[in-house]
Design a protein around this motif. Structure first.
Motif, PDB file in Angstrom:
ATOM      1  N   VAL A   1       0.905  -1.274  -0.047  1.00 10.79           N
ATOM      2  CA  VAL A   1       0.010   0.029   0.022  1.00 10.79           C
ATOM      3  C   VAL A   1       0.783   1.209  -0.271  1.00 10.79           C
ATOM      4  O   VAL A   1       0.552   2.077  -0.624  1.00 10.79           O
ATOM      5  CB  VAL A   1      -1.060   0.010   1.136  1.00 10.79           C
ATOM      6  N   LEU A   2       1.984   1.382   0.704  1.00 11.73           N
ATOM      7  CA  LEU A   2       2.854   2.541   0.864  1.00 11.73           C
ATOM      8  C   LEU A   2       3.436   2.603  -0.499  1.00 11.73           C
ATOM      9  O   LEU A   2       3.669   3.796  -1.030  1.00 11.73           O
ATOM     10  CB  LEU A   2       3.828   2.266   2.282  1.00 11.73           C
ATOM     11  N   LEU A   3       4.024   1.538  -1.124  1.00  4.35           N
ATOM     12  CA  LEU A   3       4.773   1.700  -2.423  1.00  4.35           C
ATOM     13  C   LEU A   3       3.757   2.200  -3.617  1.00  4.35           C
ATOM     14  O   LEU A   3       4.088   2.976  -4.199  1.00  4.35           O
ATOM     15  CB  LEU A   3       5.359   0.505  -2.600  1.00  4.35           C
ATOM     16  N   ASP A   4       2.557   1.724  -3.454  1.00  6.91           N
ATOM     17  CA  ASP A   4       1.710   2.100  -4.403  1.00  6.91           C
ATOM     18  C   ASP A   4       1.285   3.394  -4.199  1.00  6.91           C
ATOM     19  O   ASP A   4       1.175   4.355  -5.303  1.00  6.91           O
ATOM     20  CB  ASP A   4       0.157   1.353  -4.146  1.00  6.91           C
ATOM     21  N   TYR A   5       1.254   3.924  -3.005  1.00  8.85           N
ATOM     22  CA  TYR A   5       0.868   5.408  -2.607  1.00  8.85           C
ATOM     23  C   TYR A   5       2.117   6.437  -3.062  1.00  8.85           C
ATOM     24  O   TYR A   5       1.987   7.444  -3.781  1.00  8.85           O
ATOM     25  CB  TYR A   5       0.640   5.583  -1.232  1.00  8.85           C
ATOM     26  N   MET A   6       3.274   6.039  -3.051  1.00  9.23           N
ATOM     27  CA  MET A   6       4.470   6.666  -3.296  1.00  9.23           C
ATOM     28  C   MET A   6       4.549   6.686  -4.817  1.00  9.23           C
ATOM     29  O   MET A   6       4.795   7.730  -5.579  1.00  9.23           O
ATOM     30  CB  MET A   6       5.765   5.845  -2.850  1.00  9.23           C
TER      31      MET A   6
ATOM     32  N   LEU B   1       1.798  11.712  -9.858  1.00 12.71           N
ATOM     33  CA  LEU B   1       1.138  12.940 -10.037  1.00 12.71           C
ATOM     34  C   LEU B   1       1.897  14.079 -10.131  1.00 12.71           C
ATOM     35  O   LEU B   1       1.658  15.121 -10.585  1.00 12.71           O
ATOM     36  CB  LEU B   1       0.042  12.992  -8.578  1.00 12.71           C
ATOM     37  N   ASP B   2       3.285  14.276  -9.403  1.00 17.14           N
ATOM     38  CA  ASP B   2       3.948  15.120  -9.533  1.00 17.14           C
ATOM     39  C   ASP B   2       4.446  15.258 -10.882  1.00 17.14           C
ATOM     40  O   ASP B   2       4.884  16.441 -11.422  1.00 17.14           O
ATOM     41  CB  ASP B   2       5.184  14.849  -8.337  1.00 17.14           C
ATOM     42  N   THR B   3       4.940  14.216 -11.537  1.00 13.07           N
ATOM     43  CA  THR B   3       5.227  14.112 -12.739  1.00 13.07           C
ATOM     44  C   THR B   3       4.336  14.792 -13.891  1.00 13.07           C
ATOM     45  O   THR B   3       4.580  15.504 -14.610  1.00 13.07           O
ATOM     46  CB  THR B   3       5.691  12.690 -13.197  1.00 13.07           C
TER      47      THR B   3
END
Length: 143
Positions: A40-45, A51-53
């Motif tokens: 979950v954490l890696l997917d969020y990252m 999104l930043d890109t």
């Protein structure tokens, strides 16, 4: 070896309800709680980086389009200015030519009346006759 292994551990505290929810979600996906949290954490990252890109891409596109539009805008303004200079030059040139040949510039300066040529009068009469014929055909469409 223990230091390296311990340095890869991430720990966080949760209340019992959230811990229970994590355990249920992990069981539903056939994973351990730690494995589920890691995914979950890696997917969020990944999503955040994506999104930043995308934000940076939008900014880049916006800046590029704005620069392109500004260049086109200035090209159009330059062309309009050139046309305006050309038009003003022609008007001034005509004015100077008329004054050089002493051609009247206003109606008051005209000394003689301009008379229509007989051909102009005959052509006008023919045009009026054609208009009257067309009107009469419209008034009685059945005939």
């Amino acid at each position: 070896m223990n230091e390296n292994k311990n340095s890869n551990i991430v720990a966080f505290r949760l209340d019992l309800n959230k811990k229970k929810l994590l355990q249920e979600m992990a069981e539903k996906n056939n994973m351990k709680v730690s494995e589920y949290c890691k995914n979950v954490l890696l997917d969020y990252m990944d999503q955040t980086m994506l999104l930043d890109t995308q934000k940076k891409l939008v900014e880049l596109i916006t800046e590029t389009v704005q620069n392109a539009n500004e260049k086109q805008f200035y090209k159009i303004l330059t062309m309009l200015n050139k046309n305006n200079i050309g038009i003003e030059t022609i008007i001034l040139q005509n004015d100077m030519t008329y004054k050089y040949f002493d051609i009247p510039q206003t109606r008051a300066e005209l000394n003689t009346h301009l008379v229509n040529h007989p051909i102009t009068e005959v052509a006008r009469e023919q045009v009026l006759k054609n208009i009257r014929e067309l009107r009469s055909k419209k008034d009685y469409p059945d005939e």
